[in-house]
Design a protein around this motif. Structure first.
Motif, PDB file in Angstrom:
ATOM      1  N   UNK A 235       0.814  -1.206   0.000  1.00 45.62           N
ATOM      2  CA  UNK A 235       0.000   0.000   0.000  1.00 45.62           C
ATOM      3  C   UNK A 235       0.854   1.266   0.000  1.00 45.62           C
ATOM      4  N   UNK A 238       2.480   1.821  -3.393  1.00 44.79           N
ATOM      5  CA  UNK A 238       1.579   2.273  -4.428  1.00 44.79           C
ATOM      6  C   UNK A 238       1.196   3.725  -4.212  1.00 44.79           C
ATOM      7  N   UNK A 239       0.942   4.091  -2.973  1.00 44.19           N
ATOM      8  CA  UNK A 239       0.578   5.482  -2.697  1.00 44.19           C
ATOM      9  C   UNK A 239       1.708   6.415  -3.097  1.00 44.19           C
ATOM     10  N   UNK A 242       1.879   6.775  -6.902  1.00 44.33           N
ATOM     11  CA  UNK A 242       0.842   7.674  -7.385  1.00 44.33           C
ATOM     12  C   UNK A 242       1.231   9.125  -7.123  1.00 44.33           C
ATOM     13  N   UNK A 243       1.761   9.373  -5.949  1.00 44.00           N
ATOM     14  CA  UNK A 243       2.154  10.719  -5.569  1.00 44.00           C
ATOM     15  C   UNK A 243       3.274  11.235  -6.462  1.00 44.00           C
ATOM     16  N   UNK A 245       4.013  10.259  -9.483  1.00 42.87           N
ATOM     17  CA  UNK A 245       3.535  10.470 -10.841  1.00 42.87           C
ATOM     18  C   UNK A 245       2.703  11.739 -10.934  1.00 42.87           C
ATOM     19  N   UNK A 246       2.001  12.047  -9.867  1.00 42.05           N
ATOM     20  CA  UNK A 246       1.179  13.257  -9.894  1.00 42.05           C
ATOM     21  C   UNK A 246       2.050  14.504  -9.885  1.00 42.05           C
ATOM     22  N   UNK A 265      -4.728  -3.992  -1.599  1.00 40.54           N
ATOM     23  CA  UNK A 265      -5.029  -3.516  -0.256  1.00 40.54           C
ATOM     24  C   UNK A 265      -5.290  -4.693   0.658  1.00 40.54           C
ATOM     25  N   UNK A 299      -5.259  -2.337  -6.282  1.00 42.77           N
ATOM     26  CA  UNK A 299      -5.467  -0.897  -6.416  1.00 42.77           C
ATOM     27  C   UNK A 299      -5.797  -0.533  -7.852  1.00 42.77           C
ATOM     28  N   UNK A 549      -3.606   0.536   7.635  1.00 41.15           N
ATOM     29  CA  UNK A 549      -3.723   0.763   6.204  1.00 41.15           C
ATOM     30  C   UNK A 549      -3.658   2.244   5.861  1.00 41.15           C
ATOM     31  N   UNK A 550      -4.439   3.049   6.565  1.00 45.81           N
ATOM     32  CA  UNK A 550      -4.484   4.463   6.215  1.00 45.81           C
ATOM     33  C   UNK A 550      -3.127   5.116   6.432  1.00 45.81           C
ATOM     34  N   UNK A 553      -1.121   4.543   3.437  1.00 47.22           N
ATOM     35  CA  UNK A 553      -1.495   5.442   2.356  1.00 47.22           C
ATOM     36  C   UNK A 553      -0.929   6.839   2.595  1.00 47.22           C
ATOM     37  N   UNK A 554      -1.157   7.347   3.807  1.00 45.51           N
ATOM     38  CA  UNK A 554      -0.720   8.712   4.115  1.00 45.51           C
ATOM     39  C   UNK A 554       0.796   8.826   4.057  1.00 45.51           C
ATOM     40  N   UNK A 557       2.120   8.420   0.531  1.00 46.35           N
ATOM     41  CA  UNK A 557       1.888   9.630  -0.265  1.00 46.35           C
ATOM     42  C   UNK A 557       2.873  10.715   0.130  1.00 46.35           C
ATOM     43  N   UNK A 561       5.736  12.591  -2.078  1.00 48.99           N
ATOM     44  CA  UNK A 561       5.846  14.040  -2.199  1.00 48.99           C
ATOM     45  C   UNK A 561       7.260  14.491  -1.874  1.00 48.99           C
TER      46      UNK A 561
ATOM     47  N   UNK B  51      -2.142  18.362  -8.064  1.00 47.09           N
ATOM     48  CA  UNK B  51      -2.341  17.099  -8.781  1.00 47.09           C
ATOM     49  C   UNK B  51      -2.329  15.905  -7.854  1.00 47.09           C
ATOM     50  N   UNK B  52      -1.821  16.130  -6.666  1.00 41.51           N
ATOM     51  CA  UNK B  52      -1.749  15.022  -5.736  1.00 41.51           C
ATOM     52  C   UNK B  52      -2.970  14.942  -4.830  1.00 41.51           C
ATOM     53  N   UNK B  60      -4.245  11.896 -12.388  1.00 36.10           N
ATOM     54  CA  UNK B  60      -3.041  12.577 -12.853  1.00 36.10           C
ATOM     55  C   UNK B  60      -1.845  11.649 -12.893  1.00 36.10           C
ATOM     56  N   UNK B  61      -2.022  10.437 -12.420  1.00 40.01           N
ATOM     57  CA  UNK B  61      -0.851   9.572 -12.319  1.00 40.01           C
ATOM     58  C   UNK B  61      -0.945   8.338 -13.198  1.00 40.01           C
ATOM     59  N   UNK B  69      -3.674  16.126 -17.275  1.00 38.46           N
ATOM     60  CA  UNK B  69      -3.121  17.361 -16.696  1.00 38.46           C
ATOM     61  C   UNK B  69      -3.222  18.510 -17.681  1.00 38.46           C
ATOM     62  N   UNK B 129      -8.815   8.552   0.878  1.00 39.12           N
ATOM     63  CA  UNK B 129      -8.826   7.878   2.150  1.00 39.12           C
ATOM     64  C   UNK B 129     -10.169   8.158   2.780  1.00 39.12           C
ATOM     65  N   UNK B 149     -11.700   7.007  -6.460  1.00 33.78           N
ATOM     66  CA  UNK B 149     -11.832   5.591  -6.206  1.00 33.78           C
ATOM     67  C   UNK B 149     -11.172   5.406  -4.871  1.00 33.78           C
ATOM     68  N   UNK B 150     -11.397   4.319  -4.271  1.00 38.16           N
ATOM     69  CA  UNK B 150     -10.913   4.215  -2.906  1.00 38.16           C
ATOM     70  C   UNK B 150      -9.585   3.531  -2.881  1.00 38.16           C
ATOM     71  N   UNK B 151      -8.695   4.093  -2.113  1.00 43.24           N
ATOM     72  CA  UNK B 151      -7.561   3.284  -1.731  1.00 43.24           C
ATOM     73  C   UNK B 151      -7.952   2.552  -0.466  1.00 43.24           C
TER      74      UNK B 151
END
Lengths: 705, 160
Positions: A235, A238-239, A242-243, A245-246, A265, A299, A549-550, A553-554, A557, A561, B51-52, B60-61, B69, B129, B149-151
């Motif tokens: 998890x 993956x988070x 994603x971060x 890539x964003x 997950x 995911x 889990x959360x 994710x946090x 992410x 960043x 974007x995050x 965006x990812x 984007x 979340x 969507x949910x993580x």
């Protein structure tokens, strides 16, 4: 064999060099390893001490001779050991046509011996050659012809040195963009491989072979360099992907995981998947969410990712997942890692999100294979599939452990026991379920609910021994009770995976386990850690390690960043939740430890205040089960802050529980009260001392839905 | 069994609806909307797009991230009378890209054409979340009904 002859040829000059070197080194004091001084202590400072010169000389020669002999023995032993490994390498190389991907690891490998020889390094594996080898490796241009020249021109062997010497050199050379010289690499590789043939220089042949191995198919199966490397495919990883890539357009992210699965997950593995009606759920791994929508535990489907081969050339970047590969060694100085198949991957930024491995009870580990065969340590998809299968074929299962995982599995299996004949037992040392999390009164209440789910709960149970008799497991408890069962599920905690700490030189926390990182989740330059394995500094709550889990994710992410330059500390407090059947559901945030003083503010629950009801409210229901209606929301007797004795056990329907540390709220549980997490988060973030927690509880509006 | 063994450690208060009727006098610290530590909404304090943001999920990812984007940025900074009218090409690119990944972006005809920048169809992508569902960005544009969507499996927001 050719190698033997080459070896002996090499050894002779080595011997010569070593004695010369030894003499030279005695004069060059500050540069030697600890071993030298140990061998030549007295003669260190000067050749002619104040005392007897002659005796000193004799001692000197004796010591040099001893050093030489020691070298010879070491070299011989290493040569022996290496011969076989080298032979395998050569076989591998010659069995495949080699095209270069990059010649970086290889020229420096050849150059390192060369420069090391030039430096006349000592035989006793001194780290000194590396810093000197590195700068001098820079000078010759990183191209294969040089390597070719270097290799045959070698006359002396570099000292037997664990991976150290080749590492800085390739590191320096990966920085200047490589100009791979394709054609010359294979012959150079072969040449370079030959010369260090029987050398005690272990890493060189490996590195050389690797570059050839890597180059084998038309496109390398594994990119040799990736800007973002994420170790672990769970998890947090993956988070982070994603971060990244964003925030970094067209970023190329490589996830390396030793599992065969794409990132997924974990919570549904012990909750929703068990409640699914679909008989093929173990294959589809799909479950129904709160809002009735079905989704997979993965995911993203496979089409989201690009393949590792394509990562380098992907114009817009992407996320690639390399499954079934484990990172076994990390070279922080060289910014690269080594996989279990000897492949090396270099990176710019790296995330370690290796999670953990379920703990086992020592008594089970010692109990032998028959017991271990009938024990499940639950964590991954394969464990879910195995347990699902087993649970259909046995009469009795025992879950050891009374925390989140144990209780959730017990409830899930207990629910299943309604349809089958399965006996579900749960045992743990605490007094009640979630005994380490919930205050005692709630823990007892929870235990009662768990029992109602069909689970036989054995509290205050310490396992003394487990044996297998007549195909049944016998669990002997310390208080004398004997429990007979067919299968055991051990849910006794998680051991954070810090395998890379040693090779990477990362700090491991002794209190909480896991890699020690700062508030920005950084362990060292270019290395971050997130998820279960991260012991981080929480600005508000202090150093901690969170296995939810959360949080994964946090923190994932946040790590993503920070890997893209954000430099933000851990600030957004993660939460967690648990549902033990349809009646007991809570969300929690912060430090929720039952050893802390707590203040609980409750209202009497109605039928509307269950997790099930929360979803029915929103109009998107899950299938309802029959359930007896609670009585109306009539208020309970006293509003005074004193425990009201006439309450029945069941009256903790819904409320808020505050966990205090030095009068500051550090944790909050929302008991059957939903959608109020932001308020809870705010209270913890403020970190204020509140005189009257009832006033704080008012903020939650617990009587409303 | 009595609710609490050591009354000093675990206090229990039962409250009636009336007890909680009066407004709370608990003091909370005022929020600073520009606090860099805080989770930002869809639009950052300086006006840029975050974007995050979990609300965007994986939009965006993913594979079509750069097209998304471009399209969304164009729309966001558009000063035209019909906002985003000059961004048709970007949106077309985005849609074409998304059509190549039907698994990730299930095609729903009516929403796909939306010029308002609502990438509201891409459903399985994106994540929020459970915490984020509560603190959904308040300042986001009206059209950005970008579903998350949910993580997390207990996420309330629709994943389409």
């Amino acid at each position: 064999m050719l190698k033997c002859r080459t070896a002996w040829k090499k050894l002779a000059p080595l011997a010569r060099a070593s004695s010369t070197v030894c003499r030279q080194n005695v004069r060059r004091t500050g540069l030697t390893n600890g071993r030298i001084p140990a061998l030549v202590p007295a003669a260190h400072m000067s050749t002619g001490p104040a005392g007897g010169g002659g005796g000193e000389n004799r001692l000197y020669f004796a010591l040099v001779g001893a050093a030489f002999v020691a070298t010879g023995i070491y070299a011989y032993r290493t040569v022996k050991g290496d011969k076989q490994r080298y032979q395998e390498r050569i076989d591998e190389i010659s069995s495949r046509p080699s095209k270069a991907t990059e010649s970086d690891p290889e020229p420096p490998a050849a150059e390192a011996p060369e420069t090391a020889a030039v430096e006349a390094a000592e035989p006793e594996a001194v780290p000194e050659p590396e810093p000197q080898a590195a700068p001098s490796a820079e000078e010759p241009s990183p191209s294969a012809p040089d390597a070719e020249a270097a290799a045959p021109s070698e006359t002396t062997e570099p000292p037997p040195e664990p991976s150290a010497p080749s590492e800085p050199s390739p590191a320096d050379l990966t920085e200047p963009p490589p100009a791979p010289v394709v054609e010359s690499e294979p012959p150079a590789a072969a040449a370079a491989a030959e010369s260090p043939a029987a050398e005690p220089a272990e890493p060189q042949p490996e590195v050389v072979a690797e570059s050839a191995v890597e180059a084998v198919p038309a496109l390398p199966k594994v990119p040799s360099h990736t800007p973002y490397l994420l170790i672990g495919g769970g998890t947090a990883s993956f988070a982070a992907a994603r971060s990244i890539r964003a925030r970094d357009p067209n970023a190329k992210v490589l996830i390396v995981t030793d599992e065969p699965d794409l990132p997924y997950m974990r919570p549904p593995l012990s909750k929703e998947l068990w409640f699914s009606d679909d008989p093929s759920v173990t294959d589809t791994l799909r479950f129904k969410q709160w809002n009735g929508k079905e989704r997979s535990i993965y995911f993203q489907p496979a089409s989201f990712y690009i393949s590792p081969e394509e990562l380098d050339s992907a114009e817009n970047g992407g996320v690639a997942v390399l499954t079934g590969k484990k990172v076994v060694h990390m070279d922080v100085r060289g910014n690269k890692v080594k996989l279990d198949d000897e492949t090396e991957i270099s990176y710019d930024k790296c995330l370690i999100a290796t999670g953990g491995v379920p703990r086992n009870l020592q008594v089970i580990e010692r109990a032998g294979d028959e017991v271990m065969k009938r024990t499940t340590l639950f964590r991954k998809i394969e464990d879910f599939k195995a347990l699902d299968k087993v649970s259909r074929n046995i009469q009795s299962v025992t879950i050891i452990g009374g925390g989140f995982l144990g209780s959730e599995l017990a409830c899930a299996l207990g629910r299943r026991s309604n349809e089958s004949d399965l006996e579900v037992i749960q045992m743990f040392p605490e007094k009640g379920n979630m005994g380490k999390v919930l205050p005692e009164y709630l823990s007892n209440w929870t235990t009662a609910k768990v029992k109602r789910e069909g689970v036989k709960v054995i509290a205050e149970a310490l396992v003394k021994s487990v044996t297998c008799k007549d195909d049944k497991l016998e669990i002997q408890l310390k208080d004398g009770r004997l429990v007979k069962t067919d299968h055991i599920v051990a849910a006794v905690g998680l051991e954070p995976n810090v395998d890379l700490a040693k090779s990477a030189g990362l700090e491991v926390d002794s209190d909480f386990g896991g890699y020690r990182v700062n508030a920005e989740l950084q362990a060292r330059s270019n290395i971050w850690v997130a998820g279960d394995a991260a012991c981080f500094y929480d600005i508000r709550l202090g150093r901690r390690r969170v296995e939810h889990h959360d949080h994964a994710v946090v923190s994932g992410r946040l790590a993503g960043e920070n890997m893209t330059g954000a430099n933000k500390p851990y600030w957004h407090q993660s939460m967690f939740w648990s549902d033990l059947g349809p009646d007991v559901g809570y969300e929690a945030i912060g430090i929720v430890d039952s050893s802390l003083p707590t203040v609980g503010v409750f209202a009497k629950a109605t039928a509307k205040d269950t997790p099930k009801a929360a979803t029915e409210e929103s109009g998107t229901g899950i299938r309802s089960e029959s359930e007896t209606e609670d009585t109306a929301v009539s208020p309970v007797a006293s509003s005074l802050p004193a425990p009201v004795v006439q309450q029945n056990k069941d009256d903790y329907g819904k409320g808020v529980i505050f966990y205090l540390r030095d009068k500051v709220v550090v944790g909050i549980i929302l008991w059957n009260v939903f959608n109020r997490m932001p308020i809870a988060r705010k209270i913890i973030k403020d970190g204020e001392e509140h005189a009257d927690l009832n006033e704080v509880a008012k903020l939650f509006n617990i009587h409303e839905d | 069994m009595s609710p609490s063994e050591s009354p000093c450690k675990d206090r229990i208060i039962f409250v009636t609806r009336e007890d909680h009727e009066t407004p709370s006098n608990a003091e909370l610290i005022a929020e600073d909307p520009d606090d860099p530590y805080e989770e930002q909404g869809l639009i950052l304090p300086n006006g840029d797009i975050n974007w995050n943001c979990p609300c965007l999920g994986g939009m965006a990812s993913g594979p079509c991230g750069s097209q998304f984007k471009e399209a969304f940025s164009c729309f966001h900074y558009s000063k035209e009378e019909v906002k985003g009218s000059e961004c048709i090409d970007n949106f077309r690119n985005m849609q074409e890209c998304m059509q190549r990944y039907p698994e990730l972006y299930p095609q729903e005809e009516d929403k796909a054409e939306s010029n308002s920048g609502s990438a509201s169809d891409p459903p399985t992508e994106g994540s929020a979340l459970p915490s984020e569902t509560d603190s959904a960005p308040a300042s986001s544009e009206p059209e950005s009904a970008v579903p998350s969507d949910s993580m997390s499996p207990t996420d309330d927001q629709t994943a389409s």
